[in-house]
Scaffold this active site. Structure first.
Site, PDB file in Angstrom:
ATOM      1  N   CYS A 271       0.828  -1.209   0.000  1.00 21.14           N
ATOM      2  CA  CYS A 271       0.000   0.000   0.000  1.00 21.14           C
ATOM      3  C   CYS A 271       0.860   1.255   0.000  1.00 21.14           C
ATOM      4  CB  CYS A 271      -0.924   0.011   1.222  1.00 21.14           C
ATOM      5  SG  CYS A 271      -0.046   0.068   2.814  1.00 21.14           S
ATOM      6  N   SER A 272       2.163   1.101   0.250  1.00 19.22           N
ATOM      7  CA  SER A 272       3.079   2.242   0.293  1.00 19.22           C
ATOM      8  C   SER A 272       3.788   2.477  -1.032  1.00 19.22           C
ATOM      9  CB  SER A 272       4.122   2.031   1.398  1.00 19.22           C
ATOM     10  OG  SER A 272       3.519   1.912   2.658  1.00 19.22           O
TER      11      SER A 272
END
Length: 491
Positions: A271-272
């Site tokens: 998600c980063s």
């Protein structure tokens, strides 16, 4: 500490060994989960009474279960085989590095008994376990994420029951086999770490959430919302849609290399991983060239349309492109000339944000959306619009030489982290060259509808009891405390 025979945990988690619904003949979900909870509670009470040494031993055992090289490779290979997401080499690196970093963060930390004393205030703080933790984990990291939660929970004297994603079940089950083997060596109860039996269902996950003492939920926003509405205290994460800003003062080659590594690691399962890069106008062409040299291929308008058609079906992100290689995605889109260039990531130019511009959202694939901004203020405004659509609360990247700009982003954008001149997907969850704690679950604050902004760590798995002793009274003078107000506005 009690222990069981090597195969006992698998047999005891077979749903056929539990009560069934008299009307449907199907396993009684609440009874199945209740049985796991009861076993966990018994094991946890004995475990927590063992003191700091027992907690440290259990955390180390669970960590080594995933870090041991042969086990790590087996977990990575099984995860990619059964989920179809990411790639083996990067998962091996993630499994090891994230767990090693967590061990560093936990090393020497006191999580049992008295953990702090303030004699001046007469306060003593005592660490207490939360009990049984429900660990909700995603298919993108079916070994690394449960391992992180298990190690944290054990370090704080808790038991854990994992609810894996259906696709990630096999990797999670193998992880637990390895953990139980280490527990056998250390004389620890296998019931400290359990998982829901197959088939994983929403009903079973919801029942676990209701019956546990604490929920830590990573993965889909549907699971996070279910956790928050379960009636059980919960920590959940927000949606990702990270953007990075590249300013005129940036080292363009360095920025491009770091963005490329972040964008492509494990096929962008994190998600980063950047979904967009916002480039100042004066360096736009030069930065695109740097990104091309780093392995990116910029699509033209017709190629972008072809890619959009395969990535979104009926307005929803298609699973067939999720966490696949850029070459594979190009082939799926019929872009065989692009695939022949063996790109490491694809780039599309965009100007708009929101639902009518799907490339402005999270893509979970090595596809990078490129925006042109007039200047830094325009770039900041553009990122704010991106996060107004998706990703509020998570983080933003900045490549440039002006430290004041990073503080400005932290003061104005709805983000819990500002990552400066780093490969975003490595840095956000903690790295050995920054001070953030290692985690695979990032809180996004109220912006992302979360109740915390930290990287999820051991403190979220603890209760703290405070003992207050009497001290000499110190009553302040109201005139002293209100002096500034009275001086400006009078009494």
């Amino acid at each position: 500490m009690n222990s069981r025979a090597p195969g006992a945990v698998i047999a005891s988690q077979n749903p056929r060994s539990f009560p069934t619904d008299t009307h449907t003949g199907a396993p009684d979900v609440d009874a199945v989960v209740g049985h796991l909870i009861a076993r966990a509670r018994l094991a946890q009470r004995d475990f927590a009474a063992g003191g700091q040494s027992a907690l440290d031993t259990a955390a180390s055992a669970a960590a080594w279960a995933i870090m041991a090289p042969s086990r790590n490779r087996q977990l990575a290979e099984l995860a990619v085989r059964d989920t179809g997401l990411g790639n083996v080499d990067d998962k091996i690196q993630k499994n090891f590095r994230k767990t090693l970093g967590l061990l560093r963060d936990l090393h020497g930390r006191k999580t049992h008994g008295v953990i702090a004393e303030d004699t001046r205030k007469g306060i003593v703080e005592i660490a207490r376990p939360v009990g049984v933790v429900a660990a909700i984990t995603p298919s993108t990291n079916p070994a690394a994420t449960p391992a992180n939660k298990i190690v944290n929970a054990l370090k704080c004297g808790n038991a854990v029951i994992v609810a894996p994603s259906p696709k990630g079940y096999s990797a999670c089950a193998l992880l637990l086999r390895f953990i139980h083997a280490e527990f056998e060596r250390a004389g620890l109860s296998r019931d400290l770490v359990q998982m829901l039996p197959e088939p994983i269902s929403k009903a079973a996950t919801a029942s676990l959430m209701r019956q546990a003492d604490l929920i830590v939920a990573t993965g889909s926003q549907a699971n996070v919302r279910m956790a928050y509405t379960s009636g059980t205290p919960a920590f959940g994460v927000g949606a990702g849609n990270v953007a990075s800003i590249v300013t005129w003062s940036a080292d363009l080659a360095d920025a491009a290399d770091k963005i490329a590594r972040s964008k492509t690691f494990d096929n962008a399962t994190s998600c980063s991983s950047e979904n967009s890069v916002v480039i100042e106008d004066g360096i736009y062409g030069a930065m695109l060239d740097a990104l091309r040299r780093a392995g990116g291929v910029l699509l033209d308008a017709s190629q972008k349309r072809a890619l959009a058609q395969v990535m979104w079906v009926d307005g929803k992100l298609s699973g067939q492109c999720t966490a696949q290689s850029a070459q594979r995605i190009a082939e799926l889109a019929g872009l065989h000339d692009v695939a022949a260039q063996r790109p490491t990531f694809l780039m599309v130019e965009e100007t708009g944000t929101g639902a009518d511009h799907p490339f402005s959202g999270e893509k979970l694939s090595p596809v990078l959306t490129v925006y042109r901004a007039k200047d830094f203020d325009d770039a900041t405004s553009l990122v704010a619009r991106l996060y107004d659509y998706m990703g509020a609360g998570h983080s933003v990247g900045l490549h440039g030489a002006d430290p004041a700009q990073a503080v400005h982003l932290g003061e104005t954008l709805p983000v819990a982290r500002v990552i400066v001149n780093q490969a975003h997907c490595f840095a956000t969850g903690g790295n050995f060259d920054n001070g953030l704690p290692f985690s695979l679950s990032m809180g996004c604050g109220t912006w992302g509808k979360n109740n915390f902004t930290e990287n999820l760590g051991f403190r979220q798995y603890l209760n703290v009891t405070r003992v207050a002793y009497p001290i000499a009274a110190e009553v302040p003078d109201a005139d002293d405390l209100l002096a500034d107000y009275f001086g400006r506005f009078g009494r």
